[in-house]
Motif scaffolding. Structure first.
Motif, PDB file in Angstrom:
ATOM      1  N   LEU A  79      39.320 -27.451  83.050  1.00 20.28           N
ATOM      2  CA  LEU A  79      38.817 -26.823  81.828  1.00 20.28           C
ATOM      3  C   LEU A  79      39.547 -27.273  80.571  1.00 20.28           C
ATOM      4  CD1 LEU A  79      38.253 -23.111  82.991  1.00 20.28           C
ATOM      5  CD2 LEU A  79      36.581 -24.955  82.808  1.00 20.28           C
ATOM      6  N   SER A  80      40.714 -27.858  80.717  1.00 23.40           N
ATOM      7  CA  SER A  80      41.496 -28.216  79.535  1.00 23.40           C
ATOM      8  C   SER A  80      40.794 -29.249  78.672  1.00 23.40           C
ATOM      9  CB  SER A  80      42.872 -28.746  79.963  1.00 23.40           C
ATOM     10  OG  SER A  80      42.733 -29.907  80.777  1.00 23.40           O
ATOM     11  N   HIS A  81      39.946 -30.100  79.291  1.00 23.24           N
ATOM     12  CA  HIS A  81      39.239 -31.119  78.513  1.00 23.24           C
ATOM     13  C   HIS A  81      38.304 -30.493  77.476  1.00 23.24           C
ATOM     14  CE1 HIS A  81      40.771 -34.207  81.174  1.00 23.24           C
ATOM     15  NE2 HIS A  81      40.301 -33.550  82.213  1.00 23.24           N
ATOM     16  N   GLY A  82      37.810 -29.293  77.769  1.00 26.20           N
ATOM     17  CA  GLY A  82      36.911 -28.642  76.820  1.00 26.20           C
ATOM     18  C   GLY A  82      37.590 -28.351  75.495  1.00 26.20           C
ATOM     19  N   PHE A  83      38.914 -28.106  75.531  1.00 29.34           N
ATOM     20  CA  PHE A  83      39.661 -27.851  74.302  1.00 29.34           C
ATOM     21  C   PHE A  83      39.884 -29.134  73.507  1.00 29.34           C
ATOM     22  CE2 PHE A  83      40.719 -24.313  77.060  1.00 29.34           C
ATOM     23  CZ  PHE A  83      40.739 -23.222  76.196  1.00 29.34           C
ATOM     24  N   ASP A  84      39.811 -30.280  74.178  1.00 28.93           N
ATOM     25  CA  ASP A  84      40.046 -31.553  73.502  1.00 28.93           C
ATOM     26  C   ASP A  84      38.854 -31.992  72.655  1.00 28.93           C
ATOM     27  OD1 ASP A  84      42.521 -31.691  74.771  1.00 28.93           O
ATOM     28  OD2 ASP A  84      41.707 -32.794  76.495  1.00 28.93           O
ATOM     29  N   VAL A  85      37.657 -31.597  73.066  1.00 29.92           N
ATOM     30  CA  VAL A  85      36.457 -32.091  72.380  1.00 29.92           C
ATOM     31  C   VAL A  85      35.749 -31.026  71.559  1.00 29.92           C
ATOM     32  CG1 VAL A  85      36.086 -33.889  74.092  1.00 29.92           C
ATOM     33  CG2 VAL A  85      35.018 -31.655  74.424  1.00 29.92           C
ATOM     34  N   SER A  86      36.197 -29.773  71.648  1.00 30.79           N
ATOM     35  CA  SER A  86      35.543 -28.697  70.897  1.00 30.79           C
ATOM     36  C   SER A  86      36.569 -27.635  70.518  1.00 30.79           C
ATOM     37  CB  SER A  86      34.427 -28.060  71.730  1.00 30.79           C
ATOM     38  OG  SER A  86      33.933 -26.895  71.099  1.00 30.79           O
ATOM     39  N   TYR A  87      36.425 -27.121  69.302  1.00 30.25           N
ATOM     40  CA  TYR A  87      37.286 -26.040  68.833  1.00 30.25           C
ATOM     41  C   TYR A  87      36.617 -24.674  68.959  1.00 30.25           C
ATOM     42  CZ  TYR A  87      40.178 -29.711  66.760  1.00 30.25           C
ATOM     43  OH  TYR A  87      40.977 -30.808  66.572  1.00 30.25           O
ATOM     44  N   ASP A  88      35.480 -24.610  69.644  1.00 29.68           N
ATOM     45  CA  ASP A  88      34.725 -23.353  69.725  1.00 29.68           C
ATOM     46  C   ASP A  88      35.560 -22.227  70.328  1.00 29.68           C
ATOM     47  OD1 ASP A  88      32.724 -24.930  68.759  1.00 29.68           O
ATOM     48  OD2 ASP A  88      31.218 -24.299  70.227  1.00 29.68           O
ATOM     49  N   ALA A  89      36.203 -22.485  71.461  1.00 27.02           N
ATOM     50  CA  ALA A  89      36.965 -21.438  72.146  1.00 27.02           C
ATOM     51  C   ALA A  89      38.136 -20.969  71.293  1.00 27.02           C
ATOM     52  CB  ALA A  89      37.458 -21.944  73.502  1.00 27.02           C
ATOM     53  N   VAL A  90      38.818 -21.907  70.641  1.00 25.77           N
ATOM     54  CA  VAL A  90      39.951 -21.549  69.782  1.00 25.77           C
ATOM     55  C   VAL A  90      39.473 -20.725  68.590  1.00 25.77           C
ATOM     56  CG1 VAL A  90      41.796 -22.463  68.306  1.00 25.77           C
ATOM     57  CG2 VAL A  90      41.242 -23.601  70.473  1.00 25.77           C
ATOM     58  N   GLY A  91      38.357 -21.142  67.980  1.00 25.34           N
ATOM     59  CA  GLY A  91      37.815 -20.416  66.834  1.00 25.34           C
ATOM     60  C   GLY A  91      37.417 -18.996  67.194  1.00 25.34           C
ATOM     61  N   VAL A  92      36.758 -18.835  68.340  1.00 23.43           N
ATOM     62  CA  VAL A  92      36.345 -17.499  68.777  1.00 23.43           C
ATOM     63  C   VAL A  92      37.560 -16.634  69.086  1.00 23.43           C
ATOM     64  CG1 VAL A  92      35.173 -16.220  70.616  1.00 23.43           C
ATOM     65  CG2 VAL A  92      34.081 -18.229  69.617  1.00 23.43           C
TER      66      VAL A  92
END
Length: 385
Positions: A79-92
């Motif tokens: 799942l860590s790759h999802g943080f590399d290509v999108s800031y959606d989770a961090v923003g939420v």
């Protein structure tokens, strides 16, 4: 953008959800003691159902569970790759933290409605800054001889405005519906689980694209945290989630569905696949239907009486179920039933291309109607009506 074909990290999403459940359950007891110590107590009012003071601010425990689950996801190889290509989770996660802080202040000091509204708009703006906003959706007009309908592409201002409106509506809808023990937490769990299932379907269609990871991650963490909170909140409640929880759940649901809307590949569908093309809107409407219906009815009812839309009363959907003759627990379970049928029914329609799904949803809705009206039907029978 890197793509991994066939990768569906179902076990990882389940681990995230279970982590959120465990951390929320373990920390909510601590939060309860803190709430009592600082005086964040919900004293009974005329419109309330509870009859004794109960601590609130339980949303802090929910947020801590979500934050822990997100932190775990960031460390998982799948799942860590999802943080590399999108800031959606961090923003939420950031926006949820800010709105939870606003809710904490309200739980303790009872902020006025306009101050909370300003805070909600600010948190929606945080989502937009991190790229969580509506970009496009299919509409059944504007086609040509070779196609039916067209894809409506929004510019940044239009997408931002739609996102802000959706966040504000969902935040207040969840806040309004939070009137019975376990109601908002259960609705949050049901809606988040349905959104997670829909998002995993989008991830499958995207061939495991890392950019499609965030919606399911956000929804899985929220679903797990809501589940971990329910043992403390189901009747008889030991703690209320307060605005720190209800507003945060509304924001995260809006964030998850908005993030999912940007992952629909419209080139996969033919023009005749109208339902599939409308899937993001169908799921959003179904997930939000029960709380938003309650919100709309409350606004119309109060406006017609010449009151502020934020004025409190005792005529919400759960109050009406109590008036019909349902107990508190049965009223909550009935609203769960309605929300589950609508949410998972909509997701099933977008995933399975079969008329059996429509028949099953129709039958479930008929059962829900009958069960909801049982006390009234019994009353008429006793009186010979």
């Amino acid at each position: 953008m890197p793509v991994v074909q066939g990768l569906l990290p179902i076990r990882e999403y389940l681990l995230v959800a279970l982590t959120a459940t465990a951390v929320t359950y373990l920390l909510t007891g601590v939060v309860r003691r803190v709430a009592i110590r600082i005086g964040a107590i919900a004293n009974p009012r005329a419109r309330d159902v509870h009859v004794k003071p109960i601590p609130r601010m339980g949303g802090v425990g929910i947020y801590l569970g979500i934050a822990a689950a997100m932190g775990l996801a960031h460390q998982l190889p799948a799942l860590s790759h999802g943080f590399d290509v999108s800031y959606d989770a961090v923003g939420v996660l950031l926006a949820a933290g800010v709105i939870s802080l606003i809710g904490i202040l309200d739980d303790r000091f009872e902020l006025d409605a306009w101050t909370k509204l300003a805070g909600q708009v600010m948190c929606a703006g945080i989502l937009v800054i991190f790229g969580v906003q509506w970009v496009s959706f299919w509409v059944p007009w504007g086609g040509n001889a070779d196609s039916i309908g067209s894809v409506l592409v929004l510019d940044k201002n239009q997408g931002a405005l739609l996102t802000v409106v959706m966040v504000v509506v969902m935040v207040n809808a969840m806040n309004f519906v939070d009137g019975l023990d376990g109601l908002a937490g259960g609705l949050g769990f049901i809606a988040a689980t349905a959104t997670c299932a829909f998002s995993i379907g989008l991830l499958d269609n995207a061939g495991g694209d890392f950019g499609a990871y965030p919606p399911a991650l956000i929804a899985a963490a929220l679903a797990g945290a809501c589940l971990g909170f329910l043992p403390y909140n189901f009747q008889p409640a030991k703690i209320f989630m307060g605005d720190s929880g209800s507003m945060m759940i509304g924001l995260m649901l809006a964030g998850a569905t908005t993030s999912a809307s940007g992952r629909v590949n419209y080139t996969r569908f033919s023009a005749s696949d109208a339902l599939a093309l409308l899937s993001p809107l169908v799921v959003v409407v179904a997930v939000l239907f029960v709380p938003v219906l309650d919100l709309v009815m409350a606004v119309v009812r109060r406006t017609r009486r010449g009151q502020s839309p934020f004025a409190a009363d005792k005529m919400h959907l759960h109050h009406r179920l109590l008036e019909i003759g349902h107990s508190q627990r049965r009223a909550v379970l009935l609203i769960y039933l309605w929300a589950g049928i609508l949410s998972f029914g909509a997701v099933s329609i977008t995933i399975f291309d079969s008329p059996v799904v429509f028949w099953a949803i129709g039958a479930a809705l008929m059962v829900a109607v009958l069960v909801s009206l049982v006390p009234r039907l019994r009353s008429r029978h006793r009186h010979g009506v």
